[in-house]
Design a protein around this motif. Structure first.
Motif, PDB file in Angstrom:
ATOM      1  N   ALA A 141       0.844  -1.204   0.000  1.00  0.00           N
ATOM      2  CA  ALA A 141       0.000   0.000   0.000  1.00  0.00           C
ATOM      3  C   ALA A 141       0.872   1.245   0.000  1.00  0.00           C
ATOM      4  CB  ALA A 141      -0.926  -0.009   1.209  1.00  0.00           C
ATOM      5  N   ALA A 142       1.931   1.239   0.827  1.00  0.00           N
ATOM      6  CA  ALA A 142       2.852   2.385   0.828  1.00  0.00           C
ATOM      7  C   ALA A 142       3.483   2.551  -0.550  1.00  0.00           C
ATOM      8  CB  ALA A 142       3.934   2.187   1.888  1.00  0.00           C
ATOM      9  N   PHE A 143       3.931   1.429  -1.151  1.00  0.00           N
ATOM     10  CA  PHE A 143       4.577   1.513  -2.465  1.00  0.00           C
ATOM     11  C   PHE A 143       3.608   2.042  -3.524  1.00  0.00           C
ATOM     12  CE2 PHE A 143       7.429  -2.173  -0.968  1.00  0.00           C
ATOM     13  CZ  PHE A 143       8.350  -1.287  -0.465  1.00  0.00           C
TER      14      PHE A 143
ATOM     15  N   PHE B 200       0.800   7.627   5.818  1.00  0.00           N
ATOM     16  CA  PHE B 200       1.300   8.916   5.332  1.00  0.00           C
ATOM     17  C   PHE B 200       1.130   9.000   3.815  1.00  0.00           C
ATOM     18  CE2 PHE B 200       4.789  11.638   3.807  1.00  0.00           C
ATOM     19  CZ  PHE B 200       4.529  12.779   4.543  1.00  0.00           C
ATOM     20  N   ALA B 201       1.474   7.892   3.120  1.00  0.00           N
ATOM     21  CA  ALA B 201       1.339   7.871   1.660  1.00  0.00           C
ATOM     22  C   ALA B 201      -0.115   8.041   1.251  1.00  0.00           C
ATOM     23  CB  ALA B 201       1.897   6.558   1.107  1.00  0.00           C
TER      24      ALA B 201
ATOM     25  N   PRO C  41      -3.126  11.458  -2.755  1.00  0.00           N
ATOM     26  CA  PRO C  41      -4.198  11.989  -3.606  1.00  0.00           C
ATOM     27  C   PRO C  41      -4.034  13.468  -3.928  1.00  0.00           C
ATOM     28  CG  PRO C  41      -5.120  10.630  -1.876  1.00  0.00           C
ATOM     29  CD  PRO C  41      -3.672  10.803  -1.556  1.00  0.00           C
ATOM     30  N   PHE C  42      -3.533  14.246  -2.941  1.00  0.00           N
ATOM     31  CA  PHE C  42      -3.419  15.679  -3.180  1.00  0.00           C
ATOM     32  C   PHE C  42      -2.280  15.996  -4.142  1.00  0.00           C
ATOM     33  CE2 PHE C  42      -5.484  15.078   0.890  1.00  0.00           C
ATOM     34  CZ  PHE C  42      -6.624  15.830   0.707  1.00  0.00           C
ATOM     35  N   ALA C  43      -1.126  15.357  -3.925  1.00  0.00           N
ATOM     36  CA  ALA C  43      -0.005  15.588  -4.841  1.00  0.00           C
ATOM     37  C   ALA C  43      -0.352  15.100  -6.238  1.00  0.00           C
ATOM     38  CB  ALA C  43       1.245  14.879  -4.318  1.00  0.00           C
ATOM     39  N   ALA C  44      -0.979  13.904  -6.322  1.00  0.00           N
ATOM     40  CA  ALA C  44      -1.310  13.347  -7.636  1.00  0.00           C
ATOM     41  C   ALA C  44      -2.323  14.224  -8.358  1.00  0.00           C
ATOM     42  CB  ALA C  44      -1.847  11.923  -7.468  1.00  0.00           C
TER      43      ALA C  44
END
Lengths: 242, 223
Positions: free
Chosen positions: B141-143, B205-206, B211-214
């Motif tokens: 999930a982190a990856f 954290f990821a 979602p916001f960065a993407a």
């Protein structure tokens, strides 16, 4: 804000920046030579490491600059994302190669210093690994700019990457405390230490020289970037007119 | 509206993943292949594999998670689906989160499910199979969510696969360190829960940031 709006205008920037670029760059080179001279000939030899420790006058300021440059780029990226400030994009893009160069200098000198003192060129300790990752983030940032077709798309994407990558800065700062492995902890700005005036003065002079050189070269790079954009616009206008 | 829209995107992505010939199985094949090649290069000695196995498994999982990233947003950008999403009133943050979550369910979880098999092939103890599946599902999930940032940043770049690697790998470091520490703990019977919690922290954290960065990167790509 007032300062930002004054320099928001690329025309004003172009009309005032050239002398500053020269002054900063030349002052930077002079300060670096002065600081290195002080470090090599005037500063006392380290009590335990002898003359080998003198490389710190190159190594430590370059580490500071590698992080300062990225923080500068992150600040500029934030300004570019929030206020759509064209000059901020140019500033972040122009600073990247020099930030990467300081990071490479930091890693190389650290490696050269590590061999006689620690007996190894490289060790996967927290500080070194996180600085190496900073170097990769610089490379990714530069590659992202080069990969995009239009500057508008590239600037948004690069700004996002820069802000995400800024997470690494506190990791570098605190890495020596979180993973207490090989690299020494911060001794420079703490009160009780043996970094006396003779050590501190050359370090500050070199750091100031790096900072001035970084500022000057970034200004030159920004000017080149703006001139390039103008030349392309002029070319397109001429093509459009036939 | 927002949540139901995101749900619709999630369901659509899952349907596409399971109907679209082989997309899901490719990373699985890569994961299995990378782990199977390891004994050929390291040598088949059981002690050596036991010592290196958890680390090899974890780096192979990280690289397998990068494989589906190139097409995560690019396909939708090219055929105009992203434009439709952007005009639909559903926030792109939700779209990015739903797409990444669907990819994690359709690819990340299967990767985590075959991880115990590869673990045993790399001479890991059978008794820790359950821990391996759990650590792998959280780590993947982190990856996936960190990888989605790279995927969105490079969506507009033709053949951006290698660029994703350069952009996303620095973000993989926390999950890389703590996930493999959890696997080594599980292999030796030592402490594996505290590195697992740190892996979970990296994953959370990821999930919170990605979602916001993407979405911010996708908006630039659509313009």
């Amino acid at each position: 804000m007032a300062i930002m709006t004054v320099f928001a205008n690329p025309h004003r920037f172009m009309s005032v920046s050239q002398p500053f670029a020269w002054i900063f760059s030349l002052a930077g080179v002079a300060l670096i030579f002065a600081g290195v001279y002080m470090g090599l000939f005037l500063a006392p030899a380290d009590a335990r490491q002898g003359d080998a420790a003198r490389i710190m006058f190159v190594h430590v300021p370059s580490a500071w600059l590698s992080m300062f440059a990225f923080a500068f780029m992150a600040g500029a990226s934030l300004v570019s994302l929030v206020w759509r400030h064209a000059l901020a994009d140019v500033a972040a893009k122009s600073a990247a190669p020099f930030g990467a160069a300081f990071t490479a200098l930091c890693l190389t000198t650290g490696s050269i210093w590590g061999y006689p003192i620690w007996g190894t060129w490289w060790e996967w300790d927290g500080r070194m690994t996180s600085v190496l990752i900073l170097f990769f983030i610089y490379l990714g940032y530069i590659a992202l700019w080069q990969a995009m077709d239009t500057p508008q798309k590239a600037s948004r994407a690069a700004a996002v990457l820069c802000l995400v990558g800024a997470v690494n800065l506190p990791i570098i700062k605190f890495s020596v405390e979180w993973w207490n492995t090989l690299h020494q902890t911060a001794t420079f700005f703490t009160g009780d230490n043996n970094a006396t005036y003779g050590f501190k003065a050359p370090m500050y002079v070199v750091a100031l020289g790096y900072l001035a050189l970084f500022g000057g070269l970034t200004l030159f790079n920004m000017r080149a970037e703006i001139l390039l954009t103008r030349a392309e616009m002029r070319l397109q206008r001429r093509l459009a007119l036939g | 509206m927002m949540v139901s829209g995101a749900g619709a995107v999630f369901v659509r992505e899952l349907k596409q993943a399971w109907s679209g010939g082989g997309g899901v199985s490719l990373p699985l094949g890569f994961f299995a292949g990378a782990c199977s090649l390891t004994p050929l290069s390291l040598g088949p000695e059981a002690d050596l594999l036991r010592a290196a196995g958890p680390g090899v498994l974890w780096i192979a999982l990280a690289l397998s998670s990068l494989l589906p990233m190139e097409r995560l947003f690019q396909a939708d950008l090219e055929d105009g689906t992203l434009d439709a999403y952007a005009g639909s009133g559903v926030a792109l943050e939700w779209v990015a989160a739903a797409k990444t979550a669907a990819h994690w369910v359709s690819t990340g979880l299967p990767l985590a499910l075959i991880a115990p098999v590869l673990w045993i092939m790399l001479q890991g103890p059978v008794s820790s199979m359950f821990q391996v599946a759990l650590v792998s599902s959280i780590g993947s999930a982190a990856f996936f969510f960190f990888g989605a940032i790279g995927a969105a940043l490079t969506a507009g770049v033709r053949r951006g696969g290698l660029l994703i690697t350069l952009v996303a790998l620095p973000l993989y470091c926390p999950a890389m360190i703590f996930g493999s520490a959890a696997l080594y703990g599980a292999a030796s019977g030592g402490d594996w829960t505290s590195p697992l919690m740190l892996t979970s922290a990296a994953a959370l954290f990821a999930i919170a940031c990605s979602p916001f960065a993407a979405a911010s990167a996708l908006r630039a790509a659509i313009d």
